[in-house]
Each structure stands twice: as structure tokens, then as C-alpha cells.
Design a protein around this motif. Structure first.
Motif, PDB file in Angstrom:
ATOM      1  N   ASN A 193      57.123  28.464 -47.873  1.00 44.44           N
ATOM      2  CA  ASN A 193      57.248  29.466 -48.930  1.00 44.44           C
ATOM      3  C   ASN A 193      56.068  30.417 -48.916  1.00 44.44           C
ATOM      4  N   ALA A 194      54.863  29.858 -48.748  1.00 43.75           N
ATOM      5  CA  ALA A 194      53.664  30.690 -48.759  1.00 43.75           C
ATOM      6  C   ALA A 194      53.673  31.675 -47.596  1.00 43.75           C
ATOM      7  N   LEU A 195      54.356  31.310 -46.501  1.00 45.06           N
ATOM      8  CA  LEU A 195      54.454  32.229 -45.355  1.00 45.06           C
ATOM      9  C   LEU A 195      55.551  33.266 -45.558  1.00 45.06           C
ATOM     10  N   GLY A 196      56.310  33.118 -46.644  1.00 42.77           N
ATOM     11  CA  GLY A 196      57.361  34.081 -46.933  1.00 42.77           C
ATOM     12  C   GLY A 196      58.629  33.868 -46.132  1.00 42.77           C
ATOM     13  N   LEU A 197      58.895  32.622 -45.702  1.00 42.24           N
ATOM     14  CA  LEU A 197      60.153  32.348 -45.003  1.00 42.24           C
ATOM     15  C   LEU A 197      61.280  32.283 -46.028  1.00 42.24           C
ATOM     16  N   MET A 203      47.904  31.641 -47.218  1.00 41.70           N
ATOM     17  CA  MET A 203      47.444  30.517 -48.034  1.00 41.70           C
ATOM     18  C   MET A 203      47.159  29.317 -47.145  1.00 41.70           C
ATOM     19  N   ARG A 206      66.114  29.759 -43.946  1.00 43.99           N
ATOM     20  CA  ARG A 206      65.318  29.481 -42.752  1.00 43.99           C
ATOM     21  C   ARG A 206      64.449  28.241 -42.958  1.00 43.99           C
ATOM     22  N   PHE A 227      46.163  25.165 -47.306  1.00 35.57           N
ATOM     23  CA  PHE A 227      46.292  24.048 -48.243  1.00 35.57           C
ATOM     24  C   PHE A 227      45.309  22.923 -47.924  1.00 35.57           C
ATOM     25  N   ARG A 249      47.285  30.312 -38.835  1.00 35.51           N
ATOM     26  CA  ARG A 249      48.670  30.553 -39.235  1.00 35.51           C
ATOM     27  C   ARG A 249      48.725  31.482 -40.452  1.00 35.51           C
ATOM     28  N   ALA A 250      47.792  31.243 -41.407  1.00 36.96           N
ATOM     29  CA  ALA A 250      47.763  32.083 -42.603  1.00 36.96           C
ATOM     30  C   ALA A 250      47.411  33.532 -42.239  1.00 36.96           C
ATOM     31  N   ALA A 265      56.392  32.649 -38.783  1.00 35.44           N
ATOM     32  CA  ALA A 265      56.540  33.678 -39.823  1.00 35.44           C
ATOM     33  C   ALA A 265      56.685  35.082 -39.229  1.00 35.44           C
ATOM     34  N   SER A 306      54.434  36.932 -47.787  1.00 33.39           N
ATOM     35  CA  SER A 306      54.071  37.044 -46.383  1.00 33.39           C
ATOM     36  C   SER A 306      52.814  37.890 -46.206  1.00 33.39           C
TER      37      SER A 306
END
Lengths: 315, 253
Positions: A191-195, B95, A199, B97, B162-163, B115, B91
Motif C-alpha cells: 500500500n505504501a508503494l501505491g500498488l 515509507m 495487484r 518499516f 525500494r522506498a 512499484a 507512490s
């Protein structure tokens, strides 16, 4: 402190001594008993002429039996694919935030699991007596199309629908359990990556749920393969019904049941091998080493290809 | 750009009857590193998660680059955005964690390009950028490793890369070193410091006081859902005005 000569001599004896593992005579006895019973079983299969293996061999590849086999195969495949797609939808509904959707899924699973599959099968087969006509139109309004239910629901379609509905209910629970086994942090990170939600389910959650889903699904698939034999009660020509048609004419009941049994064993074995490969595919990234099929057989069949080590372990 | 990058105004959030955020106002400007400090349960993580709408606030709003997060204002009401619009906003905010949350079925490279590819960037540029990022966090050559084959510190550095993969304007860190063995904390903090030096705006929840002292532009002390103190670390850490802040700092030092 100084060692005396006698102590040094004793130490030397101990160091030179052979290690003698504890004997396990009970295991030898048990193994012998089991081998004798197994030999008796094989012997009776061969020696009892009433098994009529020549008849089994004659009918094993007959065209109508193979036709029944084909129907069993595609019915199982179609039911499995459609049942699982519906099951995934039900599992997602069950985990949704909407209480109506959640109740719908719960109610479906509760109802379908409560009714024996044979009863469901007969119900769909006899649907025409409940709804003689089916029509397509606006609810409580005009109708555009209508069918005679008796013509619509032949045995194969009734079998397909009843079994699909049954598989969907059970697979929904299996898939739900699999999804719940995936750490919530995975969804959160996605979710944080905006997927997108679709998906996340398809790429992140379901693949990681697979190791939890596959063993139970393999079980269910094999159960389903055999459960398709209940369609013989509504005269659908599956593997079992095909042999029944033959033995009703020639009364060679046992050998023909053996034909069906051997085919079921063959199919189940193939499915188990398939399940093994799918499981192996999904362990990637899990830090477990994939094992070869031969190695798996060796571990589970004690005498397979390593008789000497097994016997050594017994002694 | 005029005005701060992040504007948080009167943010409130409760779980059941318990208020977790009780009216938070906070600005973060471009290139600023804001470190959130405070006892556990103070609302630090919840505040961070409201910034990218992983938690929906009960009242107040968050704006990033002049854009409302999670809502659209129309005729006196804040309408929640659809999942696609929220995903697009998220996006642009990276973030990281506490538990890394790398995708276990993917290799390191696949984690980084998931992403960008999902947002239609194409595979080639995504891979090229991912390699640059891995090089930057000191993990060049580990593209094909699976997360489980890496140490905690390496996993967290992959998570940071990745972020960064969506080229965010803001990075959020939720206790990035709390799940690490002590000897691995340094390598992750070094990456954070490198990012801060390159001018990336960051909001960091951490208990690493040394990091706060050295890297933060602003330290924000939260307690019971309110900001007690906010200011340059030299002031807030050296001479806290509030008794609660003094007690907390004495305990963690």
C-alpha cells in the motif's frame, strides 16, 4: 595428580572399544510381520482367480471406459478452475470491510458445507421441478428471454454446477486461511508503494499464501477427482458409470471395479506428482532447499533404493 | 516552491474511545529532517502513518506540496479519494518499516522494480534506476538475492532503496533500526545520513538519540498525542522545557 599404570591401561581399552548401538529386536519383529502381511496381500491378488486380471486387462483401455475417464478428467478440471476462482472471490469478500459482503460469503460457505454434495447434485438435477421455467429480465418487471429448465439442466451441467458450488465453499476457506497466514506488513508495504488492491492480491499476497494453500488444495483436488464419481447417480457417463454400464451387461463386477480403481489410482498419483512440483515452485525465497522427486520417494518409501542403510538402521 | 513541503494541521485520530493524536500541527520544509521522539504510545507511528493515509485521520488534514492527502475539498466537505488516487499519492511518498516488510517471494531487484513497473514506467528504466539505488545503499551485486538470504541491516537498506524507487519527495521512517541487532544499526543510520545530506526531506521515528542529535534539523517531542516541544536538536535535546520531555530524555540517554 599422577595417573597410575592401571588407569592408563583402562583408558586405552575404552578408546579402543567398538561402539555397539542398542539392539531393537521389536523393530525387526514388526518389520517381519508387516512384510509377511504384505506378501500375503500380493499373493492373494495374484493367486485368487476371481480377480480375473485377464478381464481387467481386456477392458482397461476399451473406448467407452476411456470416454468415461475423459469426462471424469475434464469435469474435475473445469470444476476445480471455476470452483477456485469463485472460492478466491468468496475469500476476498469474507475479508472485506463491508459487513453485507462478509455475511454473504459466510452464509454461502455455511449453507453449502452443510448440505451433502450428493443432495446438492440431485437438487440441481431436479431443479426443473422447482422452477419449470427460467427467464432473463428486470426483477419484478418484464422478461426478455426464457428457457425450459428441464432442457437446460442435463446431467453434465447439473454435475458441473453442483460440484463447482461445493468446491467454491471449501476452497474459499482454504484461500482465506492462506491469505491470513501472510504477514499484514506485506500488504502495508505494498500500500505504501501505491500498488493497486488487485495487484497487491495477485502479486504480493496470493503468491505468499500459496505454500499454505497448496497442500490443502491438493487434498481437495484428489478428493474432488474421486467425488466426481457421485455423478454416476444421475447417469452422467464418468469413469465409474462407464464401468457400471459394462458390468450391468456382463456381470463381471469385480474386475470392472478394479479397472475404475486402477484408473483412479493412476490419476491420483499423477496429481500428487503435479502437486509436488507446484509446491516446489512456490518455496522460492523461503530459504528451503527444493528436493528432487526421487529423493522425496526415498525418504517416504523406506526400501526405495537404499535397502542397506534401512536394514542397518533396524539392527 | 513557496511554503513548507509538508503541512499537518489539527490532526486528530483515535482508536475507539482512546485518542492517539490530539491535535497535531507540524511543518516540514524541503530537505528537512524531522525526528519524532517520545515514549511508546505517544502517537509517533500513527502520525507517520497518517502522512501517507495508511491511517485515516478523524479530523484535521495533511498536505504535501500543496496537495491534500487522501481527500479532495469540495463545497465545504472533504471527500475521501478513490483507491487509485490514494495509491498515486502514496507512490510519491516513500515509507520504511521497522520490520522491513520486503516481499519474500521476490528477489532484491524485483522488490525495487515492482512499484515503478506497476505505475507504468517500463522495465528497462526501472532496472537501471534500481541498480543505481542498490549501489547507493552499498548493495550492488546483491540484485538476485532473496530477502531471507540477507542480514537485517542489508534487508533494511534494500527497503530504503525500494522506498526510493518511485523518486519520492518525502521519506517516512518508522523506527527503522529497532528490529536490528546493535552492530547492524550503524550501517542503516549511515544510509539515512547520506540521504539527509543529499537534501531528501525525511520524517523519522527513532530512539537513536545520537542520530537525532547529529542529523535532525528539527526534533519533535510527542507525548499522549500532542507535540510538547519542537525545535533544533541543540535546544530541544539539551534544554527541554517540559518535565515529561526531560524525564524521557534522561531515561533514553
Amino acid at each position: 595428580m599422577l595417573l597410575t599404570d592401571s588407569e592408563t591401561a583402562r583408558d586405552a581399552d575404552l578408546l579402543a572399544a567398538r561402539l555397539s548401538p542398542r539392539r531393537r529386536p521389536g523393530q525387526w519383529v514388526a518389520a517381519a510381520v508387516i512384510l509377511v502381511l504384505f506378501a500375503m496381500f500380493v499373493h492373494t491378488l495374484i493367486a485368487n482367480p476371481r480377480f480375473q486380471w485377464d478381464v481387467v486387462a481386456r477392458y482397461f483401455l476399451r473406448i467407452d471406459i476411456l470416454g468415461g475417464l475423459g469426462l471424469t478428467l475434464w469435469l474435475t478440471a473445469a470444476v476445480l478452475v471455476c470452483g477456485y476462482l469463485l472460492g478466491i472471490v468468496l475469500a476476498v469478500l469474507r475479508l472485506s470491510g463491508n459487513v453485507i459482503l462478509r455475511s454473504l460469503s459466510f452464509g454461502y460457505v455455511w449453507l453449502v458445507r452443510s448440505v451433502p454434495p450428493l443432495v446438492q447434485l440431485l437438487f440441481w438435477y431436479e431443479l426443473a421441478s422447482l422452477y419449470p421455467r427460467l427467464s432473463l429480465g428486470i426483477p419484478f418487471g418484464p422478461e426478455f428471454l426464457s428457457f425450459n429448465t428441464a432442457h437446460l439442466f442435463n446431467g453434465v451441467l447439473a454435475a458441473f454446477i453442483a460440484l463447482t458450488i461445493d468446491v467454491a465453499a471449501f476452497s474459499a476457506e482454504i484461500v482465506r486461511g492462506g491469505i491470513l497466514s501472510v504477514d499484514a506488513g506485506q500488504t502495508e508495504a505494498a500500500n505504501a508503494l501505491g500498488l493497486s488492491r488487485a495487484r497487491i492480491l495477485r502479486r504480493i499476497v496470493l503468491p505468499q499464501a500459496m505454500p499454505a494453500i497448496i497442500p490443502a488444495s491438493g487434498n481437495m483436488l484428489i478428493g474432488m477427482l474421486k467425488a466426481t464419481s457421485i455423478v454416476s447417480v444421475i447417469a452422467v457417463q464418468d469413469l465409474l458409470y462407464s464401468v457400471q454400464l459394462v458390468y450391468n451387461q456382463n456381470y463381471l463386477i469385480m474386475p470392472l471395479l478394479l479397472v475404475a480403481t486402477i484408473w483412479y489410482i493412476v490419476l491420483t498419483t499423477l496429481l500428487s506428482i503435479g502437486q509436488y512440483y507446484i509446491e516446489r515452485h512456490y518455496v522460492r525465497g523461503r530459504g528451503r532447499r527444493a528436493r528432487g522427486l526421487l529423493q522425496l520417494a526415498r525418504e517416504n518409501l523406506p526400501l526405495f533404493g537404499r535397502l542397506r542403510t534401512d536394514l542397518a538402521r533396524l539392527s | 516552491m513557496s511554503g513548507p513541503l509538508v503541512r499537518i494541521r489539527s490532526l486528530r485520530k483515535g482508536f475507539g474511545a482512546r485518542p492517539v493524536l490530539d491535535g497535531i500541527d507540524l511543518d516540514v520544509v524541503e530537505g528537512e529532517v524531522a525526528v519524532l521522539l517520545g515514549p511508546s504510545g505517544a502517537g509517533k507511528s500513527t502520525l507517520l502513518r497518517c502522512v501517507n493515509h495508511l491511517e485515516k485521520p478523524d479530523a484535521g488534514f495533511v498536505e504535501i506540496g500543496g496537495e491534500l492527502i487522501g481527500y479532495r475539498y469540495r463545497r465545504g466537505a472533504l471527500h475521501e479519494l478513490g483507491p487509485k488516487a490514494i495509491a498515486a499519492q502514496r507512490s510519491r511518498i516513500g515509507m520504511v518499516f521497522q520490520q522491513f516488510n520486503l516481499f519474500g517471494q521476490f528477489t532484491v531487484l524485483e522488490n525495487l522494480i515492482e512499484a515503478p513497473i506497476a505505475h507504468g514506467g517500463g522495465r528497462e528504466p526501472a532496472v537501471a534506476h534500481a541498480r543505481e539505488l542498490l549501489d547507493r545503499v552499498g548493495l550492488a551485486g546483491r540484485e538476485n538475492a532473496y530477502p531471507r538470504e540477507l542480514s537485517g541491516g542489508q534487508q533494511q537498506r534494500v527497503a530504503i532503496a525500494r522506498a526510493m524507487a518511485m523518486r519520492p519527495r518525502l521519506l517516512l521512517f518508522d523506527e527503522p533500526t529497532s528490529a536490528l541487532d546493535p552492530e547492524l544499526v550503524g550501517e542503516v543510520l549511515a544510509v539515512l545520513k547520506d540521504l539527509a545530506d543529499s537534501g531528501m526531506a525525511m520524517i523519522v521515528v527513532t530512539h537513536e538519540m545520537g542520530f537525532a542529535r547529529e542529523v535532525a534539523d528539527t526534533t519533535v517531542f510527542l507525548d499522549a498525542g500532542r507535540i510538547l516541544e519542537a525545535g533544533p536538536p541543540a535546544e530541544t535535546l539539551a534544554n527541554p522545557r517540559h518535565e515529561r520531555a526531560r524525564a524521557f530524555l534522561a531515561a533514553v540517554r
